[in-house]
Design an enzyme around this catalytic site. Structure first.
Site, PDB file in Angstrom:
ATOM      1  N   HIS A  98       0.847  -1.195   0.000  1.00 38.10           N
ATOM      2  CA  HIS A  98       0.000   0.000   0.000  1.00 38.10           C
ATOM      3  C   HIS A  98       0.888   1.252   0.000  1.00 38.10           C
ATOM      4  O   HIS A  98       1.263   1.757   1.060  1.00 38.10           O
ATOM      5  CB  HIS A  98      -0.900   0.005   1.226  1.00 38.10           C
ATOM      6  CG  HIS A  98      -1.822  -1.173   1.311  1.00 38.10           C
ATOM      7  ND1 HIS A  98      -1.378  -2.435   1.652  1.00 38.10           N
ATOM      8  CD2 HIS A  98      -3.162  -1.273   1.098  1.00 38.10           C
ATOM      9  CE1 HIS A  98      -2.412  -3.262   1.652  1.00 38.10           C
ATOM     10  NE2 HIS A  98      -3.494  -2.597   1.317  1.00 38.10           N
ATOM     11  N   HIS A 335      -4.077   3.137  -3.416  1.00 34.08           N
ATOM     12  CA  HIS A 335      -4.266   2.695  -2.031  1.00 34.08           C
ATOM     13  C   HIS A 335      -3.594   1.355  -1.765  1.00 34.08           C
ATOM     14  O   HIS A 335      -2.823   1.227  -0.816  1.00 34.08           O
ATOM     15  CB  HIS A 335      -5.759   2.589  -1.711  1.00 34.08           C
ATOM     16  CG  HIS A 335      -6.046   1.991  -0.366  1.00 34.08           C
ATOM     17  ND1 HIS A 335      -6.136   2.749   0.772  1.00 34.08           N
ATOM     18  CD2 HIS A 335      -6.249   0.705   0.029  1.00 34.08           C
ATOM     19  CE1 HIS A 335      -6.387   1.963   1.812  1.00 34.08           C
ATOM     20  NE2 HIS A 335      -6.467   0.716   1.375  1.00 34.08           N
ATOM     21  N   GLU A 483     -17.242  -4.139  24.567  1.00 34.42           N
ATOM     22  CA  GLU A 483     -16.402  -5.346  24.632  1.00 34.42           C
ATOM     23  C   GLU A 483     -15.220  -5.286  23.670  1.00 34.42           C
ATOM     24  O   GLU A 483     -14.101  -5.650  24.044  1.00 34.42           O
ATOM     25  CB  GLU A 483     -17.253  -6.596  24.342  1.00 34.42           C
ATOM     26  CG  GLU A 483     -18.278  -6.931  25.397  1.00 34.42           C
ATOM     27  CD  GLU A 483     -19.608  -6.241  25.166  1.00 34.42           C
ATOM     28  OE1 GLU A 483     -20.559  -6.514  25.927  1.00 34.42           O
ATOM     29  OE2 GLU A 483     -19.697  -5.428  24.207  1.00 34.42           O
TER      30      GLU A 483
END
Length: 742
Positions: A98, A335, A483
């Site tokens: 990337h 990207h 969580e």
């Protein structure tokens, strides 16, 4: 060890365990001189009217900024382009990676590593270093290039050339266990910023406990770069909400605002005003409009962020992904794939870069070379500071050292309770609380909490208050109903210092909300203790939404994690004592543990032992001889009692029956072949297992001729006893199966 400095002692340990220690800001910005007008212009940049407006090119603000060593802009440009092209060249050679993020974030990376952060390249584990987390881990060539320039031995030129290759120190996403200088393992988006919150929590906690008015030995920052993808992930919001609530003033996050993701422009799915959200979360927010060449804007933003002591800071930095690429910049095509040879050449021409691949110009190399002696001097200065601290505050210093080097106090395990068959029946979650409260008296690095279930998980440390913005020295951490964020924050705490032992808790079924963080715990070798209660249909009336079925099997399938399910007080204490499985969890710093605990009361069984738990599986009763029982009954947790009752009945009928507690498959697998044969002899194929969960995987234990009793459907809402009977998790079912196989 006595002849080594404290930092040398730490690095000798952390080379084997990739836990963290903590640096302080490498280049202080306290000497930055800013005009009042420049401060106002920075402050005025905090709120944007529309997200798209952030991508218009803005002239560089003329702020009067000075660093400790003023670097000519031309040299900064060359250094920034060196970072860009090291990333471009490595991705191109690997034909994988990337390049876009490193090309866009190179300016902020340069300023952080060259002007701001405190670290010692020759000792990546120096305690008081600043921490850096690349939450957008796909752009890892940015970090590898920076580590290389700064002089870290872990990233040589050859390592850059081996990017993403087998055995390389430069894997496709940052991995703390592979590359010294990388603090945490990132890749799944959002995990890194949550880890950074954990690192900053650890700094704030240790500073509150150990700093003195005349000697602040804990004083470092946590910096993080996150992208649009991280911002979209829910875990980032969970963790950043807590960071704002806790007032983590030494957490500074850089939001790479380039409006591009894999599918294209973020306008297709992400149009919220991020800075407004973060202001609502309690963060200080700054907007740097020109992240491509606005070096002074970035410097000013960092100075402003460090002046804010009671809030974390988000610096939104508007950048161009793939900056410098004539045909691919500002597009999704840069990207996640190599530029290609033609575009690399075009980018070299566009940025005026005449050098061969992987070349670092001599003036850039010379400029960066100062970090090795400066880093050594920073560490030596801190060592001297700590030596003075140790003389004046001996007891505090001893406790502090045990946390940052991971030493356990002598005899720590003797504080734990012991249990006998005469002890009253109790839920293993209650027994766990007794053990936690015994341990916290002797383990100075133990801290943790629950996802809004402390009174149900039984995880409250009774002798301590709550870690809050105004009481960061306390050791009960209130995570709220978060969580996923909780697990990732605990990973950051665990990787901050070898002696920090975080635990976190929720109902076992809600590990589904945090599985990605638990997996990263296992991957990054983070010693996190997951206290998971309500571990089966035994929780009763709450019904199938709350009753775990496949969870034990799924965690047994996960590499590098201990899945333990104790049956009574001895086995629960065994999980937290020197001779039992908790000894393994505490001393083995490279593996997290999950403790599945019951809601319902269980008796203290004859034959259970702390020593046996350490083996993972062991015999609790046996009336056979010659290692040749007629049948072997195997149980875990609350079902071990059922196996024991079935054995009693079968023995009355003349059967030779062995009962085995199978607390941890992983620990049993690690025993010698002789030991495993002594517990489960190969010649005895008549085996029956019973566990109130999925039977998946049990054939490995009972064999093709054995029987596994369990639950391979969702549960039901009813009292626990009724559910056990209806699902056939009974002594009668075990007896019937035993007679069928022997």
């Amino acid at each position: 060890m006595a002849s080594l400095s404290l930092s040398q002692a730490i690095v000798s340990r952390t080379h084997q365990h990739h836990g963290s220690t903590t640096p302080t800001n490498h280049r202080s910005l306290s000497s930055l001189s800013l005009t009042s007008s420049s401060i106002k212009s920075t402050s005025a940049s905090r709120v944007s009217t529309t997200r798209r407006s952030t991508h218009s090119r803005v002239p560089i603000r003329a702020a009067a900024v000075e660093t400790l060593e003023k670097t000519e802009t031309s040299l900064v440009d060359k250094s920034v382009n060196t970072i860009r092209f090291l990333a471009i060249d490595a991705v191109e050679k690997a034909n994988s990676g990337h390049p876009g993020l490193p090309m866009g974030c190179a300016p902020m990376g340069h300023i952080l590593y060259d002007e701001v952060m405190r670290y010692n390249p020759k000792n990546p584990y120096w305690f008081n270093r600043d921490r850096f987390v690349l939450s957008a881990g796909h752009g890892c060539m940015l970090q590898y290039a920076l580590l290389h320039l700064a002089g870290y031995d872990s990233v040589k030129e050859e390592d850059l050339k081996n990017f993403r290759q087998w055995g390389s120190k430069t894997p496709g996403h940052p991995e703390n266990f592979e590359t010294p200088g990388v603090e945490v393992t990132t890749g799944p988006l959002g995990q890194g910023i949550a880890n950074a919150v954990g690192l900053a929590l650890a700094e704030k906690h240790l500073a509150a406990r150990f700093n003195k008015p005349d000697n602040e030995i804990v004083d470092h920052y946590t910096y993080c770069i996150l992208g649009d993808g991280c911002q979209m992930e829910g875990i980032a919001n969970e963790a950043c909400s807590l960071a704002g609530h806790w007032g983590l003033g030494k957490l500074i996050a850089f939001y790479d605002d380039n409006h591009i993701s894999i599918d294209g422009d973020t306008e297709i799915a992400f149009t919220e005003t991020v800075e407004t959200r973060f202001e609502g979360l309690g963060w200080h927010v700054i907007w740097v409009k020109n992240g491509n060449t606005g070096y002074d804007e970035i410097r000013a933003a960092i100075k402003e962020a460090k002046a804010v002591k009671d809030k974390p800071t988000l610096i939104k930095v508007t950048t161009t992904i793939g900056y410098g690429s004539p045909n691919k910049a500002n597009s999704y095509s840069v990207h996640g794939s190599a530029l290609g040879a033609k575009e690399v050449d075009a980018t070299r021409q566009n940025l005026g870069w005449p050098y061969e691949p992987f070349h670092v110009p001599e003036d850039v190399k010379k400029h960066w070379s100062r970090h090795v002696p400066e880093g050594s001097a920073l560490e030596a200065e801190w060592n001297a500071k700590f030596a003075e601290y140790e003389k004046k505050y001996k007891e505090n210093a001893a406790e502090f050292k045990s946390i940052i080097n991971g030493d356990l106090p002598a005899g720590w395990e003797k504080a734990l309770p012991t249990y006998t068959p005469e002890s009253p029946a109790d839920a293993t979650r209650n027994l766990s609380q007794q053990c936690l409260n015994a341990l916290v008296k002797t383990l100075p690095g133990l801290l943790g909490g629950s996802a809004d279930l402390a009174s149900s998980n039984m995880t409250l440390l009774k002798m301590f208050g709550d870690f809050q913005k105004s009481t960061p020295e306390e050791r009960n951490v209130r995570f709220g109903v978060r969580e996923h964020g909780m697990g990732a924050i605990c990973n950051g705490i665990a990787l901050h210092s070898p002696g920090l032992i975080p635990y976190c808790a929720t109902f076992f079924v809600f590990t589904d909300y945090m599985r990605a963080a638990i997996r990263i715990s296992a991957l990054c070798e983070g010693r996190v203790i997951y206290v998971m209660t309500h571990d089966s249909i035994g929780l009763g009336e709450d019904g199938p939404t709350h009753q775990p079925i496949e969870h034990l099997a799924s965690f047994r399938a996960m590499p590098n994690i201990l899945m333990l399910r104790p049956a009574d007080g001895n086995e629960t204490a065994g999980f937290v004592t020197a001779a039992g499985a908790y000894k393994v969890a505490v001393l083995n710093r490279k593996r997290p543990s999950i403790l599945a605990l019951s809601r319902q009361k269980l008796p203290q069984l004859p034959g259970t032992s702390i020593e046996g738990v350490e083996k993972g599986g062991y015999i609790i009763s046996d009336n056979s001889s010659g290692n040749n029982p007629d049948v072997i009954l195997i149980g875990t947790g609350s079902e071990l009692e059922i196996a024991a009752k079935a054995a009693d009945s079968l023995r009355k009928e003349g059967k030779a029956v062995r009962v085995v507690s199978f607390v941890s498959w992983e620990l049993f697998d690690e025993q010698s072949d002789d030991y495993k044969e002594s517990v489960l002899p190969a010649a005895v194929t008549a085996r029956v297992s019973i566990e109130a969960g999925s039977t998946f995987g049990w054939q490995k234990i009972v064999g093709s001729k054995g029987k596994a009793i369990g639950i391979d459907r969702f549960g039901a809402s009813a009292p626990a006893g009724k559910i056990y009977k209806e699902f056939g998790i009974t002594a009668e079912a075990v007896i019937e199966a035993a007679k069928a196989v022997c």
